[in-house]
Design a protein around this motif. Structure first.
Motif, PDB file in Angstrom:
ATOM      1  N   UNK A  82       0.834  -1.205   0.000  1.00 13.22           N
ATOM      2  CA  UNK A  82       0.000   0.000   0.000  1.00 13.22           C
ATOM      3  C   UNK A  82       0.866   1.251   0.000  1.00 13.22           C
ATOM      4  N   UNK A  83       1.934   1.261   0.769  1.00 21.98           N
ATOM      5  CA  UNK A  83       2.840   2.401   0.816  1.00 21.98           C
ATOM      6  C   UNK A  83       3.488   2.638  -0.546  1.00 21.98           C
ATOM      7  N   UNK A  84       3.959   1.569  -1.163  1.00 19.64           N
ATOM      8  CA  UNK A  84       4.596   1.693  -2.482  1.00 19.64           C
ATOM      9  C   UNK A  84       3.589   2.176  -3.519  1.00 19.64           C
ATOM     10  N   UNK A  85       2.361   1.665  -3.467  1.00 16.14           N
ATOM     11  CA  UNK A  85       1.332   2.090  -4.418  1.00 16.14           C
ATOM     12  C   UNK A  85       1.050   3.588  -4.280  1.00 16.14           C
ATOM     13  N   UNK A  86       0.995   4.057  -3.052  1.00 17.88           N
ATOM     14  CA  UNK A  86       0.749   5.481  -2.814  1.00 17.88           C
ATOM     15  C   UNK A  86       1.918   6.318  -3.322  1.00 17.88           C
ATOM     16  N   UNK A  87       3.134   5.868  -3.023  1.00 20.76           N
ATOM     17  CA  UNK A  87       4.325   6.620  -3.411  1.00 20.76           C
ATOM     18  C   UNK A  87       4.554   6.644  -4.922  1.00 20.76           C
ATOM     19  N   UNK A  88       4.082   5.650  -5.617  1.00 20.83           N
ATOM     20  CA  UNK A  88       4.327   5.570  -7.068  1.00 20.83           C
ATOM     21  C   UNK A  88       3.095   5.887  -7.906  1.00 20.83           C
ATOM     22  N   UNK A  89       2.014   6.318  -7.284  1.00 20.92           N
ATOM     23  CA  UNK A  89       0.759   6.561  -8.008  1.00 20.92           C
ATOM     24  C   UNK A  89       0.916   7.583  -9.115  1.00 20.92           C
ATOM     25  N   UNK A  90       1.616   8.666  -8.864  1.00 20.17           N
ATOM     26  CA  UNK A  90       1.730   9.705  -9.894  1.00 20.17           C
ATOM     27  C   UNK A  90       2.526   9.199 -11.102  1.00 20.17           C
ATOM     28  N   UNK A  91       3.569   8.440 -10.869  1.00 19.31           N
ATOM     29  CA  UNK A  91       4.357   7.885 -11.975  1.00 19.31           C
ATOM     30  C   UNK A  91       3.530   6.870 -12.745  1.00 19.31           C
ATOM     31  N   UNK A  92       2.817   5.991 -12.025  1.00 19.66           N
ATOM     32  CA  UNK A  92       1.978   4.980 -12.670  1.00 19.66           C
ATOM     33  C   UNK A  92       0.906   5.649 -13.529  1.00 19.66           C
ATOM     34  N   UNK A  93       0.272   6.699 -12.990  1.00 17.50           N
ATOM     35  CA  UNK A  93      -0.770   7.402 -13.741  1.00 17.50           C
ATOM     36  C   UNK A  93      -0.208   8.092 -14.978  1.00 17.50           C
ATOM     37  N   UNK A  94       0.991   8.647 -14.855  1.00 13.12           N
ATOM     38  CA  UNK A  94       1.621   9.300 -16.021  1.00 13.12           C
ATOM     39  C   UNK A  94       1.930   8.274 -17.108  1.00 13.12           C
ATOM     40  N   UNK A  95       2.434   7.118 -16.715  1.00 14.11           N
ATOM     41  CA  UNK A  95       2.744   6.058 -17.684  1.00 14.11           C
ATOM     42  C   UNK A  95       1.463   5.579 -18.368  1.00 14.11           C
ATOM     43  N   UNK A  96       0.409   5.378 -17.596  1.00 14.32           N
ATOM     44  CA  UNK A  96      -0.862   4.945 -18.178  1.00 14.32           C
ATOM     45  C   UNK A  96      -1.434   6.009 -19.113  1.00 14.32           C
ATOM     46  N   UNK A  97      -1.354   7.274 -18.704  1.00 15.61           N
ATOM     47  CA  UNK A  97      -1.869   8.348 -19.549  1.00 15.61           C
ATOM     48  C   UNK A  97      -1.114   8.389 -20.879  1.00 15.61           C
ATOM     49  N   UNK A  98       0.194   8.256 -20.825  1.00 16.63           N
ATOM     50  CA  UNK A  98       0.992   8.251 -22.050  1.00 16.63           C
ATOM     51  C   UNK A  98       0.638   7.053 -22.929  1.00 16.63           C
ATOM     52  N   UNK A  99       0.503   5.892 -22.314  1.00 19.58           N
ATOM     53  CA  UNK A  99       0.169   4.680 -23.070  1.00 19.58           C
ATOM     54  C   UNK A  99      -1.180   4.817 -23.761  1.00 19.58           C
ATOM     55  N   UNK A 100      -2.175   5.331 -23.036  1.00 17.09           N
ATOM     56  CA  UNK A 100      -3.499   5.466 -23.638  1.00 17.09           C
ATOM     57  C   UNK A 100      -3.554   6.591 -24.659  1.00 17.09           C
ATOM     58  N   UNK A 101      -2.730   7.604 -24.492  1.00 18.71           N
ATOM     59  CA  UNK A 101      -2.743   8.709 -25.463  1.00 18.71           C
ATOM     60  C   UNK A 101      -2.227   8.263 -26.816  1.00 18.71           C
ATOM     61  N   UNK A 102      -1.435   7.219 -26.841  1.00 18.96           N
ATOM     62  CA  UNK A 102      -0.873   6.709 -28.095  1.00 18.96           C
ATOM     63  C   UNK A 102      -1.569   5.443 -28.587  1.00 18.96           C
ATOM     64  N   UNK A 103      -2.607   5.025 -27.901  1.00 19.25           N
ATOM     65  CA  UNK A 103      -3.244   3.742 -28.242  1.00 19.25           C
ATOM     66  C   UNK A 103      -4.255   3.849 -29.365  1.00 19.25           C
ATOM     67  N   UNK A 104      -4.741   5.044 -29.642  1.00 19.83           N
ATOM     68  CA  UNK A 104      -5.782   5.213 -30.644  1.00 19.83           C
ATOM     69  C   UNK A 104      -7.159   4.902 -30.100  1.00 19.83           C
ATOM     70  N   UNK A 105      -7.272   4.645 -28.794  1.00 20.71           N
ATOM     71  CA  UNK A 105      -8.570   4.351 -28.184  1.00 20.71           C
ATOM     72  C   UNK A 105      -9.375   5.625 -27.913  1.00 20.71           C
ATOM     73  N   UNK A 106      -8.687   6.737 -27.789  1.00 22.58           N
ATOM     74  CA  UNK A 106      -9.374   8.012 -27.529  1.00 22.58           C
ATOM     75  C   UNK A 106      -9.606   8.729 -28.858  1.00 22.58           C
ATOM     76  N   UNK A 107     -10.751   9.411 -28.929  1.00 21.01           N
ATOM     77  CA  UNK A 107     -10.999  10.208 -30.131  1.00 21.01           C
ATOM     78  C   UNK A 107     -10.333  11.564 -29.949  1.00 21.01           C
ATOM     79  N   UNK A 108     -10.030  12.226 -31.028  1.00 22.56           N
ATOM     80  CA  UNK A 108      -9.370  13.527 -30.972  1.00 22.56           C
ATOM     81  C   UNK A 108     -10.378  14.661 -30.857  1.00 22.56           C
TER      82      UNK A 108
END
Length: 110
Positions: A83-109
């Protein structure tokens, strides 16, 4: 004839108390779930502690019961650290996911 050693005594239950000022109830629940292979864990709250009653499906030796309690305590610590590690790394994990989804073509422009 001498009494049998305490470690060979058969028991149906064992108990552990977890200080809720140190560990969250969520961590205790997750740990209890992880150690339920041959036992059920009942959790009650009492005076700032989570009291975990481990009920084995069949009688076990005191040594086995003590080992199960030790596994529960170690799992509580493990869940707390996760739980501590998840809290400490949440912002990095969210940034990685946001970048991955922004390049996936799943979102419309739009």
């Amino acid at each position: 004839m001498a009494d049998a050693p305490r470690d060979s005594e058969l028991v149906q239950t064992a108990q552990a108390k977890v200080d809720l000022s140190v560990f969250s109830l969520d961590c205790v629940k997750r740990a209890a779930y992880r150690v339920t292979g041959n036992a059920a864990v009942e959790i009650t709250l009492c005076d700032g502690f989570a009291v975990c009653i481990v009920s084995f499906s069949k009688a076990v030796t005191r040594a086995s019961a003590d080992a199960a309690i030790e596994r529960l305590r170690l799992e509580v610590l493990d869940q707390d650290l996760r739980a501590t590690i998840a809290t400490e790394t949440a912002s990095v994990r969210n940034a990685v996911l946001a970048l991955a989804f922004s390049r996936s073509g799943l979102q419309s422009d739009d």
